[in-house]
Design an enzyme around this catalytic site. Sequence first.
Site, mmCIF file in Angstrom:
data_model
loop_
_atom_site.group_PDB
_atom_site.id
_atom_site.type_symbol
_atom_site.label_atom_id
_atom_site.label_comp_id
_atom_site.label_asym_id
_atom_site.label_seq_id
_atom_site.Cartn_x
_atom_site.Cartn_y
_atom_site.Cartn_z
ATOM 1 N N ARG A 34 0.849 -1.215 0.000
ATOM 2 C CA ARG A 34 0.000 0.000 0.000
ATOM 3 C C ARG A 34 0.872 1.249 0.000
ATOM 4 O O ARG A 34 0.598 2.209 -0.723
ATOM 5 C CB ARG A 34 -0.910 0.024 1.232
ATOM 6 N N GLU A 94 -14.092 -13.662 9.959
ATOM 7 C CA GLU A 94 -13.984 -13.134 8.588
ATOM 8 C C GLU A 94 -13.734 -14.231 7.560
ATOM 9 O O GLU A 94 -12.597 -14.623 7.315
ATOM 10 C CB GLU A 94 -12.852 -12.097 8.496
ATOM 11 N N LYS A 130 -17.728 -10.736 9.538
ATOM 12 C CA LYS A 130 -17.143 -9.834 8.544
ATOM 13 C C LYS A 130 -17.056 -10.570 7.211
ATOM 14 O O LYS A 130 -16.044 -11.192 6.889
ATOM 15 C CB LYS A 130 -15.757 -9.388 9.018
ATOM 16 N N SER A 188 -14.168 -4.691 2.270
ATOM 17 C CA SER A 188 -14.346 -4.085 0.941
ATOM 18 C C SER A 188 -13.731 -4.957 -0.155
ATOM 19 O O SER A 188 -14.206 -4.931 -1.293
ATOM 20 C CB SER A 188 -13.820 -2.651 0.893
ATOM 21 N N GLY A 189 -12.666 -5.681 0.141
ATOM 22 C CA GLY A 189 -12.176 -6.746 -0.734
ATOM 23 C C GLY A 189 -11.801 -6.359 -2.151
ATOM 24 O O GLY A 189 -11.863 -7.205 -3.038
ATOM 25 N N GLY A 190 -11.454 -5.095 -2.381
ATOM 26 C CA GLY A 190 -11.075 -4.690 -3.738
ATOM 27 C C GLY A 190 -12.140 -3.839 -4.415
ATOM 28 O O GLY A 190 -11.946 -3.358 -5.532
ATOM 29 N N ARG A 249 -9.115 -0.940 2.613
ATOM 30 C CA ARG A 249 -8.814 -0.106 1.440
ATOM 31 C C ARG A 249 -9.893 0.940 1.164
ATOM 32 O O ARG A 249 -9.584 2.087 0.847
ATOM 33 C CB ARG A 249 -8.629 -0.998 0.201
HETATM 34 P P1 13P Z 1 -10.382 -4.597 2.801
HETATM 35 O O1 13P Z 1 -11.601 -3.789 3.180
HETATM 36 O O2 13P Z 1 -9.313 -3.764 2.140
HETATM 37 O O3 13P Z 1 -10.735 -5.837 2.083
HETATM 38 O O4 13P Z 1 -9.695 -5.020 4.172
HETATM 39 C C1 13P Z 1 -10.446 -5.530 5.184
HETATM 40 C C2 13P Z 1 -9.690 -6.546 5.930
HETATM 41 O O5 13P Z 1 -9.558 -6.468 7.126
HETATM 42 C C3 13P Z 1 -9.138 -7.697 5.197
HETATM 43 O O6 13P Z 1 -8.756 -8.678 6.086
#
Ligand code: 13P
Length: 339
Positions: free
Chosen positions: A34, A178, A220, A261-263, A292
Amino acid sequence: MNISDELQATIGDMVDGRRGILAADESSGTIAKRFASVGVESTEEHRRFYRSMLLGTEGLGDYVSGVILFEETLGQKDDRGRPLPEVAWGQGIVPGIKVDKGKGPLPGAPGDMITFGLDGLEERLQGYREQGARFAKWREVYPVSPCNPTQLGLAANAEMLARYAAVCQSCGMVPIVEPEVLMDGDHSIERSAEVNEVVWHEVFHALHRHGVVLELMILKPSMVTPGKECAKAPPEQVAEYTMRSLRRGVPAAVPSINFLSGGQGPEEATANLNALNQLWHAPWQLSFSYGRALQEPALKAWEGKSGNAGRARAALHKRARLNHLAMLGEYEESMEKES
Ligand code: 13P
């Protein structure tokens, strides 16, 4: 207070119908990536400065009720010498900690992954509690292909999440569970729905087997979207598919669902959350736990220069506020233009 009351108090602090979670728990490798995207070297001092800058954003606690930290951050201090978990508490934000130790291939299930870190977890959690953390996060990752996840992958990943969550609750730490179904690939939104549903089904089956109290955890998950190589689906469609799958797979006893958010891009993730909250009849709070999608504009504004801290904080504040509005179903695209 007994353990169950402590867990309930943490849930009460984190779930209030109007705030979400800031995921700032990037591992060393991920934060280096990042930072590299804005030309910043990942030194300990840069990581400390950046994360204390985010946490010190004035008014962040109006929209964010929890922050997920990386182990290193839990022991760092801001410029005034205050430990960062204390800075979070001062904002009305509960500090939490990512406790998994990353992932690798799952033997016997080509294409599937498994996460490490159960050994010694109980002792580590006691130490994190002493440093101020009140919740934990563990991520299992599910790549999607015509043959993944496999039956073995589904069972093994669910078992890890359930064992982790049971240990957390026995130590008075609220577990964030998650299961991330990856967006990588060219799968359809229907395939994403199918995979997410079977993943949640397996995960809740395992949580039940391990006696995890559903009222005292947070889920999550990913949203149901097409793979990244396909055209994006409109927010109303993402919301409809996601809600249908959640209703099939997630018990109503779970107090809050905080999506990753995952991308998804920052605006996309906000619009999708807003569409979800405009649908009727969700038994759970539908909130965010974005990494992100919350940090990207702040990271770009910062560029590693301390003189840009004000702009970076304003960018984070804006994204947090818009996602708070999305939780109320009151977000509009035109708000993106407001300063
Ligand atoms: P993102 O929202 O960037 O996917 O990150 C969340 C997260 O904690 C991934 O493990």
